[in-house]
Design a protein around this motif. Structure first.
Motif, PDB file in Angstrom:
ATOM      1  N   UNK A   1     -91.542  59.595  14.777  1.00 21.70           N
ATOM      2  CA  UNK A   1     -91.451  59.248  16.200  1.00 21.70           C
ATOM      3  C   UNK A   1     -91.327  60.444  17.150  1.00 21.70           C
ATOM      4  N   UNK A   2     -90.750  61.527  16.703  1.00 23.64           N
ATOM      5  CA  UNK A   2     -90.653  62.700  17.589  1.00 23.64           C
ATOM      6  C   UNK A   2     -90.235  63.937  16.796  1.00 23.64           C
ATOM      7  N   UNK A   3     -90.466  65.069  17.398  1.00 21.20           N
ATOM      8  CA  UNK A   3     -90.039  66.356  16.837  1.00 21.20           C
ATOM      9  C   UNK A   3     -88.781  66.748  17.605  1.00 21.20           C
ATOM     10  N   UNK A   4     -87.682  66.917  16.901  1.00 20.92           N
ATOM     11  CA  UNK A   4     -86.401  66.974  17.608  1.00 20.92           C
ATOM     12  C   UNK A   4     -85.804  68.370  17.789  1.00 20.92           C
ATOM     13  N   UNK A   5     -86.636  69.397  17.761  1.00 20.42           N
ATOM     14  CA  UNK A   5     -86.083  70.732  18.012  1.00 20.42           C
ATOM     15  C   UNK A   5     -86.245  71.096  19.485  1.00 20.42           C
ATOM     16  N   UNK A   6     -85.257  71.810  20.009  1.00 19.02           N
ATOM     17  CA  UNK A   6     -85.330  72.229  21.405  1.00 19.02           C
ATOM     18  C   UNK A   6     -86.232  73.441  21.538  1.00 19.02           C
ATOM     19  N   UNK A   7     -87.222  73.363  22.431  1.00 20.32           N
ATOM     20  CA  UNK A   7     -88.050  74.537  22.685  1.00 20.32           C
ATOM     21  C   UNK A   7     -87.324  75.531  23.603  1.00 20.32           C
ATOM     22  N   UNK A   8     -87.932  76.692  23.769  1.00 20.47           N
ATOM     23  CA  UNK A   8     -87.398  77.724  24.660  1.00 20.47           C
ATOM     24  C   UNK A   8     -88.423  77.997  25.766  1.00 20.47           C
ATOM     25  N   UNK A   9     -87.947  78.438  26.900  1.00 18.38           N
ATOM     26  CA  UNK A   9     -88.872  78.895  27.942  1.00 18.38           C
ATOM     27  C   UNK A   9     -88.716  80.408  28.088  1.00 18.38           C
ATOM     28  N   UNK A  10     -89.851  81.110  28.103  1.00 17.46           N
ATOM     29  CA  UNK A  10     -89.834  82.550  28.393  1.00 17.46           C
ATOM     30  C   UNK A  10     -90.113  82.703  29.890  1.00 17.46           C
TER      31      UNK A  10
ATOM     32  N   UNK B   1     -89.545  76.075  34.967  1.00 18.41           N
ATOM     33  CA  UNK B   1     -90.408  77.238  34.750  1.00 18.41           C
ATOM     34  C   UNK B   1     -91.399  77.425  35.895  1.00 18.41           C
ATOM     35  N   UNK B   2     -91.874  78.643  36.045  1.00 14.70           N
ATOM     36  CA  UNK B   2     -92.943  78.942  37.005  1.00 14.70           C
ATOM     37  C   UNK B   2     -94.283  78.716  36.321  1.00 14.70           C
ATOM     38  N   UNK B   3     -95.329  78.568  37.120  1.00  8.33           N
ATOM     39  CA  UNK B   3     -96.680  78.524  36.565  1.00  8.33           C
ATOM     40  C   UNK B   3     -96.929  79.845  35.827  1.00  8.33           C
ATOM     41  N   UNK B   4     -97.462  79.759  34.613  1.00  9.64           N
ATOM     42  CA  UNK B   4     -97.731  80.978  33.848  1.00  9.64           C
ATOM     43  C   UNK B   4     -96.607  81.368  32.898  1.00  9.64           C
ATOM     44  N   UNK B   5     -95.437  80.738  33.026  1.00 12.28           N
ATOM     45  CA  UNK B   5     -94.367  80.994  32.042  1.00 12.28           C
ATOM     46  C   UNK B   5     -94.781  80.402  30.695  1.00 12.28           C
ATOM     47  N   UNK B   6     -94.120  80.860  29.641  1.00 15.70           N
ATOM     48  CA  UNK B   6     -94.473  80.365  28.301  1.00 15.70           C
ATOM     49  C   UNK B   6     -93.379  79.458  27.743  1.00 15.70           C
ATOM     50  N   UNK B   7     -93.824  78.419  27.051  1.00 13.69           N
ATOM     51  CA  UNK B   7     -92.885  77.531  26.361  1.00 13.69           C
ATOM     52  C   UNK B   7     -93.072  77.755  24.868  1.00 13.69           C
ATOM     53  N   UNK B   8     -91.970  77.974  24.181  1.00  9.56           N
ATOM     54  CA  UNK B   8     -92.032  78.304  22.760  1.00  9.56           C
ATOM     55  C   UNK B   8     -91.407  77.181  21.941  1.00  9.56           C
ATOM     56  N   UNK B   9     -92.219  76.547  21.122  1.00 10.69           N
ATOM     57  CA  UNK B   9     -91.734  75.499  20.224  1.00 10.69           C
ATOM     58  C   UNK B   9     -91.470  76.150  18.872  1.00 10.69           C
ATOM     59  N   UNK B  10     -90.249  76.037  18.396  1.00  8.12           N
ATOM     60  CA  UNK B  10     -89.871  76.778  17.186  1.00  8.12           C
ATOM     61  C   UNK B  10     -89.985  75.923  15.922  1.00  8.12           C
ATOM     62  N   UNK B  11     -90.188  76.627  14.835  1.00 13.55           N
ATOM     63  CA  UNK B  11     -90.227  76.015  13.498  1.00 13.55           C
ATOM     64  C   UNK B  11     -91.257  74.883  13.384  1.00 13.55           C
ATOM     65  N   UNK B  12     -92.454  75.159  13.843  1.00 15.16           N
ATOM     66  CA  UNK B  12     -93.511  74.141  13.848  1.00 15.16           C
ATOM     67  C   UNK B  12     -94.482  74.282  12.667  1.00 15.16           C
TER      68      UNK B  12
END
Ligand SMILES: *Cc1c(COP(=O)(O)O)cnc(C)c1O
Length: 471
Positions: free
Chosen positions: A366-375, A412-423
């Motif tokens: 149903x979902x991936x439950x790890x919290x992503x990070x924003x750079x 986040x601003x436009x152009x920032x990166x979102x990092x999904x970990x342990x994928x």
């Protein structure tokens, strides 16, 4: 992962070069996971062998790393097998477990003397037929299922039923059968779910079965117990339990929704509307017994008054094989995407549009439950947090990248990166599609912490192994 997130310049260049999103793989982490399992085999003085279940991730770099470090690869399709051969695989380190084995796949395997795990009688006949026409022997293992644990028979659509097909198997594979081009050397099972007890019981029941082959003069050299070794994704057990509690309260209407459209991820309001039915339909993200410890728990399992599993395997001189997919990929992969827009919906939720789509980060559950990070490119005021959802590029209301409402230090601003970990395990590749003609995400790998980041496509696909060495 933190090193990469700290390197804004590097990620900016990678996304500029390869588009968004990218999948990044850290080979040293993969090798560490391999070592952890090997250590368990050594500690218990058992002849053990790992076959990386390649289906969990498409990257060639992982296949190459596995083969270069004495680890086998479990292949499940024509292309997976051919690619593994191109990357240096051979009769010693590959196995074919494909759920559907066409004649051409069978030919490829038998021509290269790759052990084949046989699932049914038609496959057995095909193996015999192909081997005979190629004037070769087919080296096979048989897949078993239908083990009984705590009085319950475990159903599977795969394999030969250990109860009802036993006498047939002995007849078909016995000395004087018609299958004279087929050589049986091993037994295999792969169980659904993540039960240690079921795996240990399946080993014991399979061992008992191999004795009957012994009596028939057929030596079983290995037992392959498949994958499904649990990993732990989360830091905090309390958080994991609180999340489930709060999700239930949200579904009941006693708490503001914490998921997109108050999705219960498996939990539902009961008919009276005063309680919860259903179960959380996600991977069990928090596990105290995981990875090497999970394997070890299977090995030391013993029925009352009986010897532990590992000792029984040793006594019978049977090699233990495992086919871990997800567990070899723990902490190996991350997925990075670029922010394209921000908007508020009519429910006053922040929706942050990413240059990616739902298929590029999709769980079978149903979902991936790890919290992503924003750079964040620019410094942010962390005194105010922002709740938001990430949305993707498919023209579907359901293209919400993660179902949970996520909390970040700032929008986040436009152009920032979102990092999904342990994928790395299943998340980034298993369900990816090219709808709208979007390209698949590019796969990159870090062979060594001191080396440059390379493109997975730079490794051979369907060339011969010789071509690769020359290049
Ligand atoms: C999927 C599969 C695996 C790997 O399972 P994981 O849960 O990723 O470890 C291994 N063997 C077979 C036959 C499979 O189908």
């Amino acid at each position: 992962m933190h090193d990469i997130m700290d390197n804004q310049e590097q990620v900016t260049k990678l996304i500029a070069d390869h588009g968004s999103p990218i999948n990044l793989h850290h080979i040293p982490s993969f090798l560490k996971n391999i070592k952890d399992f090997q250590h368990v085999f050594q500690k218990h003085k058992i002849d053990g062998q790992i076959y990386f279940a390649r289906k969990a991730n498409k990257s060639r770099s992982l296949v190459k790393a596995a083969l270069e470090h004495g680890v086998g690869v479990d292949t499940a399709s024509y292309n997976e097998l051919q690619q593994a051969l191109a990357l240096g695989g051979n009769t010693e380190n590959l196995v074919l477990t494909a759920a559907i084995k066409t004649r051409s796949l069978m030919e490829l395997a038998i021509d290269n003397n790759i052990p084949i795990i046989i699932d049914n009688y038609d496959e057995l006949k095909l193996a015999q037929n192909v081997a005979e026409s190629l004037d070769k022997k087919a080296n096979i293992g048989i897949r078993l299922s239908g083990f009984t644990v705590n009085g319950q028979k475990l159903y599977s659509r795969f394999g030969f039923d250990i109860d009802t097909k036993k006498s047939n198997l002995l007849k078909w594979l016995g000395r004087d059968s018609g299958f004279h081009s087929v050589i049986l050397t091993g037994v295999h099972f792969h169980l659904d779910g993540y039960s240690i007890e079921q795996r240990a019981e399946a080993i014991l029941q399979t061992l008992a079965f191999t004795e009957e082959f012994d009596s028939a003069g057929i030596k079983i050299a290995y037992m392959d117990i498949g994958g499904g070794i649990l990993i732990n994704y989360l830091e905090s057990k309390v958080e994991w339990e609180k999340f489930q509690e709060r999700l239930q309260q949200a579904v009941l209407g006693n708490h503001v929704p914490i998921t997109f459209n108050n999705n219960g991820l498996g939990f539902e309001k009961n008919q009276q509307g005063d309680g919860i039915t259903g179960k959380l339909k996600t991977y069990p993200y928090f596990n105290e017994v995981n990875s090497a410890k999970f394997l070890e728990s299977i090995l030391v399992y013993a029925r009352e008054g009986d010897k532990p599993v590992v000792q029984q395997l040793r006594d019978k001189n049977i090699q233990l094989r495992i086919e871990p997919g997800r567990s070899l990929l723990n902490q190996v992969g991350l997925t990075i995407a670029k922010v394209v827009h921000r908007k508020k919906d009519s429910k006053n939720n922040w929706l942050v549009g990413l240059d990616m789509n739902m298929s590029q980060l999709k769980s079978s559950s149903a979902d991936f439950l790890l919290d992503p990070f924003i750079m964040y490119k620019s410094p942010v005021d962390e005194s105010k947090t922002t709740e938001l959802f990430f949305t993707g590029a498919y023209c579907l209301e359901q293209d919400v990248i993660l179902k949970r409402k996520l909390t970040f230090p700032a929008l986040p601003e436009i152009g920032d990166f979102v990092v999904f970990v342990n994928t790395g395990g299943y998340m980034m590749h298993f369900y990816e599609t090219e709808a709208h003609l979007f390209e698949l995400s590019k796969n990159l790998f870090i062979p060594d912490d001191n080396e440059a980041i390379l493109l997975d496509d730079s490794l051979p696909e369907y060339a011969t192994a010789d071509d690769w060495i020359k290049n």
